[in-house]
Write a protein that holds these residues in place. Structure first.
Motif, mmCIF file in Angstrom:
data_model
loop_
_atom_site.group_PDB
_atom_site.id
_atom_site.type_symbol
_atom_site.label_atom_id
_atom_site.label_comp_id
_atom_site.label_asym_id
_atom_site.label_seq_id
_atom_site.Cartn_x
_atom_site.Cartn_y
_atom_site.Cartn_z
ATOM 1 N N ALA A 142 4.811 -4.307 -3.941
ATOM 2 C CA ALA A 142 4.688 -5.680 -3.447
ATOM 3 C C ALA A 142 4.707 -5.743 -1.928
ATOM 4 O O ALA A 142 4.233 -6.708 -1.335
ATOM 5 N N LEU A 143 5.240 -4.690 -1.301
ATOM 6 C CA LEU A 143 5.333 -4.665 0.156
ATOM 7 C C LEU A 143 4.281 -3.772 0.813
ATOM 8 O O LEU A 143 3.972 -3.966 1.995
ATOM 9 N N VAL A 144 3.728 -2.816 0.064
ATOM 10 C CA VAL A 144 2.875 -1.818 0.721
ATOM 11 C C VAL A 144 1.497 -1.640 0.095
ATOM 12 O O VAL A 144 0.672 -0.904 0.632
ATOM 13 N N TYR A 145 1.221 -2.320 -1.028
ATOM 14 C CA TYR A 145 -0.068 -2.121 -1.695
ATOM 15 C C TYR A 145 -0.792 -3.451 -1.806
ATOM 16 O O TYR A 145 -0.409 -4.342 -2.568
ATOM 17 N N GLU A 146 -1.855 -3.582 -1.035
ATOM 18 C CA GLU A 146 -2.553 -4.853 -0.915
ATOM 19 C C GLU A 146 -3.195 -5.336 -2.207
ATOM 20 O O GLU A 146 -3.477 -6.527 -2.374
ATOM 21 N N SER A 147 -3.437 -4.438 -3.170
ATOM 22 C CA SER A 147 -4.041 -4.848 -4.434
ATOM 23 C C SER A 147 -3.008 -5.241 -5.491
ATOM 24 O O SER A 147 -3.377 -5.686 -6.574
ATOM 25 N N ASP A 148 -1.749 -5.068 -5.183
ATOM 26 C CA ASP A 148 -0.708 -5.503 -6.109
ATOM 27 C C ASP A 148 -0.670 -7.034 -6.116
ATOM 28 O O ASP A 148 -0.699 -7.664 -5.057
ATOM 29 N N PRO A 149 -0.626 -7.667 -7.288
ATOM 30 C CA PRO A 149 -0.636 -9.137 -7.332
ATOM 31 C C PRO A 149 0.573 -9.768 -6.661
ATOM 32 O O PRO A 149 0.551 -10.951 -6.328
ATOM 33 N N ARG A 150 1.613 -8.980 -6.440
ATOM 34 C CA ARG A 150 2.829 -9.503 -5.801
ATOM 35 C C ARG A 150 2.846 -9.227 -4.300
ATOM 36 O O ARG A 150 3.814 -9.559 -3.624
ATOM 37 N N PHE A 151 1.804 -8.639 -3.769
ATOM 38 C CA PHE A 151 1.789 -8.231 -2.360
ATOM 39 C C PHE A 151 2.059 -9.421 -1.442
ATOM 40 O O PHE A 151 1.477 -10.500 -1.597
ATOM 41 N N HIS A 152 2.929 -9.224 -0.458
ATOM 42 C CA HIS A 152 3.286 -10.295 0.459
ATOM 43 C C HIS A 152 3.906 -9.721 1.725
ATOM 44 O O HIS A 152 4.356 -8.580 1.755
ATOM 45 N N ALA A 153 3.921 -10.519 2.761
ATOM 46 C CA ALA A 153 4.660 -10.174 3.975
ATOM 47 C C ALA A 153 6.090 -10.658 3.820
ATOM 48 O O ALA A 153 6.340 -11.725 3.250
ATOM 49 N N LEU A 154 7.039 -9.876 4.309
ATOM 50 C CA LEU A 154 8.411 -10.352 4.343
ATOM 51 C C LEU A 154 8.472 -11.627 5.184
ATOM 52 O O LEU A 154 7.704 -11.791 6.137
ATOM 53 N N PRO A 155 9.345 -12.573 4.837
ATOM 54 C CA PRO A 155 9.250 -13.933 5.409
ATOM 55 C C PRO A 155 9.377 -14.021 6.920
ATOM 56 O O PRO A 155 8.787 -14.918 7.529
ATOM 57 N N THR A 156 10.116 -13.112 7.536
ATOM 58 C CA THR A 156 10.257 -13.198 8.997
ATOM 59 C C THR A 156 8.992 -12.762 9.724
ATOM 60 O O THR A 156 8.953 -12.806 10.959
ATOM 61 N N TYR A 157 7.946 -12.403 8.975
ATOM 62 C CA TYR A 157 6.640 -12.196 9.604
ATOM 63 C C TYR A 157 6.183 -13.485 10.279
ATOM 64 O O TYR A 157 5.360 -13.468 11.201
ATOM 65 N N GLY A 158 6.753 -14.604 9.836
ATOM 66 C CA GLY A 158 6.444 -15.883 10.457
ATOM 67 C C GLY A 158 6.894 -15.973 11.901
ATOM 68 O O GLY A 158 6.463 -16.871 12.640
ATOM 69 N N ALA A 159 7.753 -15.056 12.341
ATOM 70 C CA ALA A 159 8.197 -15.046 13.740
ATOM 71 C C ALA A 159 7.274 -14.229 14.629
ATOM 72 O O ALA A 159 7.361 -14.314 15.862
ATOM 73 N N VAL A 160 6.383 -13.437 14.038
ATOM 74 C CA VAL A 160 5.530 -12.551 14.831
ATOM 75 C C VAL A 160 4.599 -13.310 15.777
ATOM 76 O O VAL A 160 4.428 -12.899 16.939
ATOM 77 N N PRO A 161 3.970 -14.430 15.361
ATOM 78 C CA PRO A 161 3.106 -15.148 16.317
ATOM 79 C C PRO A 161 3.847 -15.615 17.560
ATOM 80 O O PRO A 161 3.221 -15.844 18.597
ATOM 81 N N CYS A 162 5.173 -15.754 17.461
ATOM 82 C CA CYS A 162 5.956 -16.172 18.636
ATOM 83 C C CYS A 162 5.842 -15.154 19.762
ATOM 84 O O CYS A 162 5.870 -15.524 20.947
ATOM 85 N N ILE A 163 5.759 -13.890 19.392
ATOM 86 C CA ILE A 163 5.802 -12.833 20.395
ATOM 87 C C ILE A 163 4.631 -12.957 21.365
ATOM 88 O O ILE A 163 4.798 -12.889 22.590
#
Length: 312
Positions: free
Chosen positions: A43-64
């Motif tokens: 779910a964290l490392v395979y883009e074809s997994d139906p559960r694939f997602h970014a961990l929620p604090t990825y939402g802070a990355v555009p701030c940088i």
């Protein structure tokens, strides 16, 4: 333009910045790994997994990226501003949906806007509070909202607000409970983690990788990016109180109290207290060579109810 001698708060609040960025599946995978996510969790490392997602604090990355623009502008609107005197002091992140990145899209185009909402006098400088809103450029839908509070040392505070303007969860203070933590999770940082996070987040500040730059800034070694430290803590909270279900994350508010030296392999310990079913208080401590110190304090993660998160 001559540098300012006082803080013109109305003029500062009238300014805004906009930045468009693109993130890919590869960056999301790198980000998840940089926070200590397991390489065997598809779910964290395979883009074809139906559960694939970014961990929620990825939402802070555009701030940088956009904070680099705000930081550059501080020379114009803060008296006696010096770049090395600006440090990330507090952070708030709220996701409008269950995930910070739309699912099922390999390349994500984002539009992020920033504006200063408060400048607050502090004993040795000022606190600059920047509201940051990120939208899906394709749909215009707000994905997440951040508030980045940066402490600027040695800046005269004339013109700044004497006290911080209350803005709900964004400015709330969550004292650390005195009772024994309900859960504790540890994580050992590494130089490789620090380097991976730089690549995944786009924060290429040499302070986080180059010993000479860190020494010049007064640190004994390169320091881990604050948003990485925050991401590790939120991951721990989700593991402890949401069975790792990232879709239950709603928001986080925390104070960045000190650096983590990943270059030295420091171990961090997240201590957590569940106040109710949807609010978890936390702090993070480094225990290194018997020198225990707090690096994250007054932390609070708000969780969605078990039936409110999206299924992965």
């Amino acid at each position: 333009m001559a540098p300012p001698t006082t803080i013109d708060l109305p003029a500062i609040k009238a300014r805004n910045w906009t930045l468009k960025t693109t993130y890919t599946v590869s960056q999301i995978i790198s980000y998840n790994l940089a926070l200590g996510g397991s390489g065997s969790s598809l779910a964290l490392v395979y883009e074809s997994d139906p559960r694939f997602h970014a961990l929620p604090t990825y939402g802070a990355v555009p701030c940088i990226s956009i904070m680099s623009l705000v930081h550059a502008a501080m020379f114009d609107f803060l008296p006696n501003f010096q770049g090395h005197n600006h440090v990330h002091g507090e952070h708030y992140l709220s996701l409008k949906n269950a995930y910070p990145i739309p699912k099922g899209i390999e390349t994500v185009n984002l539009e992020t806007t920033a504006r200063v909402v408060d400048v607050v006098a502090r004993r040795t400088g000022v606190l600059v509070c920047v509201e940051i809103v990120t939208r899906d450029e394709r749909t215009g839908i707000v994905i997440c909202e951040n508030e980045w509070a940066g402490f600027v040392m040695r800046t005269p505070s004339s013109g700044a607000n004497a006290t911080q303007t209350p803005r709900g969860e964004r400015t709330a203070v969550y004292p650390t409970p005195t009772r024994t933590p309900d859960r504790t999770i540890t994580h050992q940082t590494t130089p490789e983690q620090a380097a991976l996070y730089r690549a995944a987040s786009g924060d290429l500040n040499a302070l986080h990788i180059d010993p000479e730059t860190a020494k010049a800034a007064g640190f004994k070694a390169p320091i881990l990016t604050g948003t990485c430290t925050l991401g590790i803590a939120v991951r721990h909270v989700l593991e402890a109180f949401a069975s790792g279900d990232a879709s239950r994350f709603k928001s986080v508010r925390v104070r960045l109290s000190g650096p983590v030296f990943a270059a030295l392999g420091e171990t961090v310990r997240t201590e957590m207290w569940q106040e109710d079913g949807e609010r978890v208080l936390f702090k993070m401590i480094v225990d290194w060579e018997r020198d225990e110190r707090t690096v994250l304090s007054q932390g609070c993660v708000m969780l969605r109810g078990k039936n409110q998160g999206a299924s992965l």
